[in-house]
Design an enzyme around this catalytic site. Structure first.
Site, PDB file in Angstrom:
ATOM      1  N   HIS A   1       4.200   1.465   1.968  1.00  0.00           N
ATOM      2  CA  HIS A   1       5.368   0.784   1.398  1.00  0.00           C
ATOM      3  C   HIS A   1       5.940   1.593   0.236  1.00  0.00           C
ATOM      4  O   HIS A   1       7.150   1.725   0.080  1.00  0.00           O
ATOM      5  CB  HIS A   1       4.987  -0.623   0.925  1.00  0.00           C
TER       6      HIS A   1
ATOM      7  N   CYS B   1       2.245 -11.749  19.899  1.00  0.00           N
ATOM      8  CA  CYS B   1       1.310 -11.177  18.912  1.00  0.00           C
ATOM      9  C   CYS B   1       1.862 -11.458  17.520  1.00  0.00           C
ATOM     10  O   CYS B   1       2.924 -10.931  17.163  1.00  0.00           O
ATOM     11  CB  CYS B   1       1.157  -9.672  19.124  1.00  0.00           C
TER      12      CYS B   1
ATOM     13  N   LYS C   1      -3.600   5.789  11.675  1.00  0.00           N
ATOM     14  CA  LYS C   1      -2.512   5.245  10.866  1.00  0.00           C
ATOM     15  C   LYS C   1      -3.077   4.411   9.731  1.00  0.00           C
ATOM     16  O   LYS C   1      -3.967   3.593   9.931  1.00  0.00           O
ATOM     17  CB  LYS C   1      -1.595   4.367  11.742  1.00  0.00           C
TER      18      LYS C   1
ATOM     19  N   CYS D   1       2.186  -8.351  15.138  1.00  0.00           N
ATOM     20  CA  CYS D   1       3.312  -7.481  15.518  1.00  0.00           C
ATOM     21  C   CYS D   1       4.639  -8.232  15.429  1.00  0.00           C
ATOM     22  O   CYS D   1       5.698  -7.615  15.480  1.00  0.00           O
ATOM     23  CB  CYS D   1       3.213  -7.007  16.967  1.00  0.00           C
TER      24      CYS D   1
ATOM     25  N   HIS E   1       0.835  -1.205   0.000  1.00  0.00           N
ATOM     26  CA  HIS E   1       0.000   0.000   0.000  1.00  0.00           C
ATOM     27  C   HIS E   1       0.870   1.255   0.000  1.00  0.00           C
ATOM     28  O   HIS E   1       2.104   1.160  -0.100  1.00  0.00           O
ATOM     29  CB  HIS E   1      -0.992  -0.026   1.165  1.00  0.00           C
TER      30      HIS E   1
ATOM     31  N   CYS F   1      -3.796  -7.977  22.076  1.00  0.00           N
ATOM     32  CA  CYS F   1      -2.740  -6.990  21.817  1.00  0.00           C
ATOM     33  C   CYS F   1      -3.378  -5.598  21.770  1.00  0.00           C
ATOM     34  O   CYS F   1      -4.447  -5.433  21.185  1.00  0.00           O
ATOM     35  CB  CYS F   1      -2.099  -7.335  20.488  1.00  0.00           C
TER      36      CYS F   1
ATOM     37  N   LYS G   1      -2.630  -2.135   6.994  1.00  0.00           N
ATOM     38  CA  LYS G   1      -3.463  -3.305   6.711  1.00  0.00           C
ATOM     39  C   LYS G   1      -4.368  -3.650   7.890  1.00  0.00           C
ATOM     40  O   LYS G   1      -5.424  -4.240   7.716  1.00  0.00           O
ATOM     41  CB  LYS G   1      -2.591  -4.480   6.305  1.00  0.00           C
TER      42      LYS G   1
ATOM     43  N   HIS H   1      -3.394  -4.396  17.836  1.00  0.00           N
ATOM     44  CA  HIS H   1      -4.303  -4.996  16.855  1.00  0.00           C
ATOM     45  C   HIS H   1      -5.635  -5.443  17.455  1.00  0.00           C
ATOM     46  O   HIS H   1      -6.546  -5.816  16.723  1.00  0.00           O
ATOM     47  CB  HIS H   1      -3.650  -6.224  16.210  1.00  0.00           C
TER      48      HIS H   1
HETATM   49  O1  ME8 Z   1       7.462  -4.151   9.532  1.00  0.00           O
HETATM   50  N1  ME8 Z   1       2.864   5.419   6.543  1.00  0.00           N
HETATM   51  O2  ME8 Z   1       7.002  -4.920   7.412  1.00  0.00           O
HETATM   52  P1  ME8 Z   1       5.661  -4.118   7.055  1.00  0.00           P
HETATM   53  C1  ME8 Z   1       4.150   5.379   6.157  1.00  0.00           C
HETATM   54  N2  ME8 Z   1       8.737  -6.871   7.723  1.00  0.00           N
HETATM   55  N3  ME8 Z   1       4.854   4.237   6.014  1.00  0.00           N
HETATM   56  C2  ME8 Z   1       4.230   3.097   6.278  1.00  0.00           C
HETATM   57  C3  ME8 Z   1       2.866   3.047   6.671  1.00  0.00           C
HETATM   58  C4  ME8 Z   1       2.185   4.292   6.800  1.00  0.00           C
HETATM   59  N4  ME8 Z   1       0.917   4.371   7.148  1.00  0.00           N
HETATM   60  N5  ME8 Z   1       2.513   1.760   6.847  1.00  0.00           N
HETATM   61  C5  ME8 Z   1       3.632   1.016   6.552  1.00  0.00           C
HETATM   62  C6  ME8 Z   1       7.687  -4.892   8.593  1.00  0.00           C
HETATM   63  N6  ME8 Z   1       4.658   1.815   6.208  1.00  0.00           N
HETATM   64  C7  ME8 Z   1       8.861  -5.834   8.656  1.00  0.00           C
HETATM   65  C8  ME8 Z   1      10.139  -5.040   8.429  1.00  0.00           C
HETATM   66  S1  ME8 Z   1      12.783  -4.881   8.183  1.00  0.00           S
HETATM   67  C9  ME8 Z   1      14.084  -5.817   8.535  1.00  0.00           C
HETATM   68  C10 ME8 Z   1      11.391  -5.855   8.520  1.00  0.00           C
HETATM   69  C11 ME8 Z   1       6.018   1.395   5.802  1.00  0.00           C
HETATM   70  O3  ME8 Z   1       5.164  -4.721   5.780  1.00  0.00           O
HETATM   71  C12 ME8 Z   1       7.050   1.871   6.808  1.00  0.00           C
HETATM   72  O4  ME8 Z   1       8.302   1.857   6.197  1.00  0.00           O
HETATM   73  O5  ME8 Z   1       4.749  -4.067   8.200  1.00  0.00           O
HETATM   74  C13 ME8 Z   1       6.967   0.780   7.840  1.00  0.00           C
HETATM   75  O6  ME8 Z   1       8.080   0.743   8.708  1.00  0.00           O
HETATM   76  C14 ME8 Z   1       6.916  -0.440   6.957  1.00  0.00           C
HETATM   77  O7  ME8 Z   1       6.076  -0.021   5.846  1.00  0.00           O
HETATM   78  C15 ME8 Z   1       6.331  -1.660   7.646  1.00  0.00           C
HETATM   79  O8  ME8 Z   1       6.190  -2.666   6.688  1.00  0.00           O
END
Ligand code: ME8
Length: 676
Positions: free
Chosen positions: A21, A137, A317, A140, A18, A160, A320, A163
Site C-alpha cells: 500500500h 470468494c 507475492k 477476492c 503494508h 479459491c 495479507k 486464497h
Molecule cells: O484491492 N506489491 O484493496 P487492497 C505491490 N480495495 N503493491 C501491492 C502489494 C504488493 N505485494 N500488495 C498490495 C483492493 N499492493 C481494493 C481496491 S480500488 C477501487 C479498490 C497494493 O487493500 C497494490 O496497489 O487489496 C494493489 O493493487 C493494492 O495494494 C490492493 O489493495
C-alpha cells in the site's frame, strides 16, 4: 492550466496497511509532485474501500462494528501516510477518500442510475434482475468460475485457487450488469489507444481476456446476506457489489453526483485521469470499470497503469494472505523516508515484479545516497567553505588559463557539461512523463558519477596549493554546485525533504516544489551566493546494526503472537487496567432494580466515586459499608438504570448462580493504593 488527476487504489479496510500500500501511494505521490512542478493543476486521491462482506467479516472477527472496523483501519492508514509525509500536511494527497462518506453514497446512486438509464451498445437494458447461483470468494471480492476453484478430495465446498479458502455459495436474486454486450466496444477502445492500459504485457492480457468472452456480472447482493453496503437505488433489499461502489469513488471524490465535492470540478480533472494500481486488480479497473463508464456515458480515464508486486525473498507475492508483509512501522523507525522513496522507485522497474530485501535497501541507500549524492553535496559545499569563504565562486576560465585547466584534467569548455546536463534533463523528463522512474533516475546518477569523477581527478585539495589553478578550482566548484542545484530540482519529487535541505545548504531559498525542471537554466546560480550551513543529508547505514534491530523486532512479534495464541497478555496490557483499593462509604439499593447497589467509594481521590454493583441479591447495603474492596478505576463510565457508574467493583463469581464474593484484603491498606 492543464489538469492532472492521479489515483491509487482505495485499500480494503479489513486489515493493516503494508509495504504494498505504501508503494503505490509513494509512486503516485512522486508523480503528483512531479506534475505540480511541471505546472499542472493536480489532484491526488488515495483512501479506503470500506464496504462488503470482507469488511463485515473482519469486523466480526475483531469484535467490532463494521463502522468501528473501517474507522480503525482508515486511522491506521492515515497514520502511516503521515509518517511518510504522504498526507496533506506533508504535501501529499489532496483527499483521503472513504467510501462510507455520505457524499459517496449520493454519488454512487447517481452513477448507478445513469448506467441503468442508458442502453448497452447492442440496444439492451444495461442492468437487469435475475436469480444467481455461484461461488463467491470473499477475500477476492469476486465470483469464481470452474477454472478458478478446486474441489479437494473429501470436501464438498470448493476452494479459491488464490486464497485456498472455502468459497461462499450464493443463491439469491441479483442485479446484473450486461457485460457481455461490451466486448466489442472495449476492444475497440483498448486497441485504439496504446496508453489506455499499461504496460503493454498487461494490456495484451486484458485483450485476450475480453476475447475469451465476457459474461454478465452480478452487481448486487441481497441485504439479508450482506448488510454492509450501499443500497441499490429504489430497492432497499439489495446492496451494491463492492466493486461498483469502490470504483465509482474516483468520480464521487471529485464531485460527480454530489454537492459536497462539487467545487473540485470533476469534469476538469477527469479529462486527464490516471489510475495507478497493482496488477492484481487490473481486470476490475479495465474490463469492469471501463464498461461501467461507457454505460454511464462518461469518458474513460487516460491511463490505467498496473505495476508489479513486491515479492518476498522466496519470490512469493507479499500480502495479507500469506502474512509475509514488510511493516511500514519498521521501515519508518529504521530508515529515512527519502531513502526509502528513492529505493522504491529505483529498485523496482515500474510495471514489473521486484524482490524486496532490507539488504538491498541498505546497499542502495549507502551507495547511491550516502556515498553518491550526499557525498557530492557535502564535499562540494565544504570545499567552498574551506577554500572560498563560503561564497560560490565565478566559474569562468579565461583563455590564458585554459592550459592550466587542461593540465588538471578539467575541460575549459563549460558547455560540454551543460549539454550533458541538458540531455540528462530531457531524458529524465521523457522517462518520468512515461512513468519509467528507474530509467529517469539512472540517467541522473550518471551525472553524479561524472561530477564526482571530475572532482576526484582534478583534486581541488591540490589545486588550492597552486596559484595558477585559481580559475580551475573555481570552475570545478562552480560546476559541481550548479549541477547540484539542477539535481535538487530534478530529484525533488522523489526526495522532497533531502533536496530541500541540499538546496538550502547551497544558499538558495526559493520554493523548489514550484520549479519546473524544464525551465532550469545553466548559470542561474549566481557567483557570490553565500552557502548555507552544511550538514550531511544521507546517513550511512550500518547493515549489521539495522539487521539486528529488525531481527529483534521480529522476535518481539513472534513472542507476542505466541502469547496471543496462549491467551496470554503482556505486562503492558495488564497495566492498562488500573486496579485500586477503595472503601465503601455509603451504599443503597437502586430503586426498581433487583440486582444493583449504588455505592459511594473512596479511592483516595478528592471526591468519592459513584459505582454501581450487581450484588444486591447477595450483599445488603449494610454488608457493604466499611468494606475495603478492589475497584477497576479506569473503566469508561457507563450508565445503568439511568445512573452513571464510575468504575467496577471486583468480585469472584461462584457457583451456578454466579454468586459474587467480594475481593478484599487481609491487612489494612490505604484507599487509592494501586494493585500490581
Ligand atoms: O484491492 N506489491 O484493496 P487492497 C505491490 N480495495 N503493491 C501491492 C502489494 C504488493 N505485494 N500488495 C498490495 C483492493 N499492493 C481494493 C481496491 S480500488 C477501487 C479498490 C497494493 O487493500 C497494490 O496497489 O487489496 C494493489 O493493487 C493494492 O495494494 C490492493 O489493495
Amino acid at each position: 492550466m492543464n489538469t492532472f488527476y492521479i489515483t491509487t487504489p482505495i485499500y480494503y479496510a479489513n486489515s493493516l496497511p503494508h509495504l504494498g500500500h505504501l508503494y503505490t501511494t509513494t509512486v503516485s505521490d512522486v508523480v503528483h509532485r512531479y506534475k505540480k512542478q511541471r505546472g499542472f493543476e493536480t489532484f491526488f486521491l488515495t483512501g479506503t474501500d470500506e464496504h462488503g462482506i470482507n469488511i463485515q467479516r473482519a469486523a466480526e472477527d475483531n469484535k467490532r462494528t463494521p463502522q468501528e472496523q473501517v474507522d480503525f483501519v482508515a486511522g491506521e492508514l492515515k497514520k502511516m501516510f503521515a509518517d511518510f509525509r504522504l498526507d496533506e500536511a506533508g504535501g501529499g494527497y489532496d483527499i483521503f477518500m472513504r467510501t462510507t462518506n455520505e457524499f459517496h453514497y449520493e454519488g454512487v446512486q447517481v452513477f448507478w442510475k445513469q448506467m441503468a438509464e442508458n442502453s448497452t451498445p447492442k440496444g439492451n437494458s444495461t442492468i437487469y434482475k435475475d436469480f444467481y447461483k455461484a461461488w463467491f470468494c470473499a477475500p477476492c471480492a469476486e465470483f469464481k468460475t470452474e477454472t478458478e476453484y478446486e474441489i479437494r478430495e473429501g470436501e464438498e465446498i470448493p476452494r479459491c485457487l488464490v486464497h485456498e479458502k472455502p468459497l461462499d455459495r450464493v443463491e439469491e436474486e441479483s442485479y446484473f450488469f450486461r457485460l457481455s454486450d461490451y466486448s466489442e466496444i472495449l476492444l475497440e477502445k483498448i486497441e485504439q489507444n496504446e496508453n489506455l492500459i499499461r504496460p503493454e504485457s498487461r494490456r495484451n492480457e486484458i485483450i485476450s481476456f475480453i476475447k475469451g468472452g465476457l459474461q454478465d456480472l452480478s452487481i448486487s447482493r441481497e441485504k439479508k446476506n450482506v448488510s454492509w453496503g450501499i443500497p441499490v437505488p429504489g430497492d432497499k433489499d439489495h446492496v451494491m457489489y463492492v466493486w461498483v461502489d469502490a470504483l465509482s469513488n474516483y468520480l464521487t471524490a471529485i464531485g460527480f453526483g454530489n454537492k459536497t465535492q462539487e467545487n473540485i470540478g470533476w469534469e476538469k480533472f477527469w479529462q486527464n485521469a490516471h489510475h495507478f494500481v497493482g496488477k492484481d486488480i487490473l481486470r476490475f479497473h479495465t474490463v469492469y470499470w471501463f464498461s461501467f463508464l461507457i454505460a454511464a456515458g462518461i469518458e474513460l480515464p487516460k491511463t490505467v497503469f498496473a505495476h508489479g508486486m513486491w515479492l518476498d525473498g522466496d519470490g512469493r507475492k507479499m500480502g495479507k494472505t500469506l502474512g509475509n508483509i514488510i511493516k511500514p512501522q519498521v521501515l519508518h523507525e529504521l530508515f529515512q523516508t527519502d531513502g526509502l522513496r528513492y529505493f522504491l522507485l529505483r529498485e523496482m522497474s515500474f510495471g514489473r515484479d521486484g524482490k524486496f530485501s532490507y539488504e538491498n535497501l541498505i546497499e542502495r541507500a549507502n551507495a547511491d545516497l550516502a556515498k553518491g549524492l550526499g557525498n557530492l553535496s557535502s564535499r562540494t559545499l565544504s570545499m567552498i567553505t574551506k577554500y572560498r569563504d563560503g561564497l560560490v565562486p565565478d566559474g569562468t576560465i579565461h583563455e590564458e588559463n585554459f592550459i592550466y585547466a587542461k593540465r588538471a584534467g578539467v575541460s575549459p569548455d563549460e558547455q560540454e557539461l551543460v549539454s550533458v546536463l541538458e540531455s540528462t534533463r530531457e531524458e529524465f523528463i521523457r522517462e518520468f512523463d512515461d512513468f519509467n522512474f528507474g530509467s529517469g533516475l539512472e540517467a541522473v546518477w550518471k551525472v553524479i558519477a561524472r561530477i564526482d569523477k571530475t572532482i576526484t581527478e582534478s583534486a581541488p585539495w591540490n589545486l588550492i596549493k597552486d596559484e595558477d589553478q585559481e580559475e580551475t578550482l573555481n570552475a570545478v566548484l562552480y560546476r559541481a554546485t550548479e549541477t547540484l542545484r539542477w539535481l535538487c530540482v530534478l530529484l525533488h519529487p522523489v526526495m522532497p525533504e533531502s533536496t530541500k535541505n541540499i538546496y538550502a545548504q547551497i544558499g538558495l531559498d526559493d520554493d523548489i516544489s514550484k520549479l519546473d525542471p524544464a525551465q532550469l537554466k545553466w548559470g542561474d546560480l549566481k557567483p557570490g551566493t553565500k552557502i548555507g550551513e552544511t550538514a550531511p543529508v544521507f546517513p550511512r547505514l550500518d547493515q549489521n546494526k539495522i539487521m539486528k534491530a529488525i531481527e529483534e523486532k521480529q522476535e518481539e512479534e513472534n513472542e507476542a503472537a505466541k502469547a496471543a495464541e496462549n491467551n496470554y497478555i503482556s505486562i503492558d496490557d495488564f497495566f492498562k487496567v488500573e486496579l485500586k483499593v477503595g472503601e465503601v462509604l455509603e451504599c443503597e439499593s437502586v430503586p426498581k432494580s433487583e440486582k444493583l447497589l449504588e455505592c459511594k467509594v473512596d479511592l483516595g481521590e478528592e471526591d468519592p466515586r459513584q459505582i454501581l454493583a450487581g450484588m444486591a441479591q447477595h450483599y445488603s447495603p449494610e454488608d457493604m459499608v466499611g468494606k475495603k474492596i478492589v475497584v477497576v478505576s479506569n473503566l469508561k463510565p457507563r450508565k445503568m438504570m439511568g445512573m452513571e457508574s464510575q468504575g467496577m467493583i471486583c468480585a469472584a463469581s461462584v457457583g451456578e448462580d454466579d454468586k459474587p464474593v467480594l475481593a478484599t484484603f487481609l491487612e489494612d491498606v490505604p484507599n487509592g493504593a494501586r494493585l500490581k
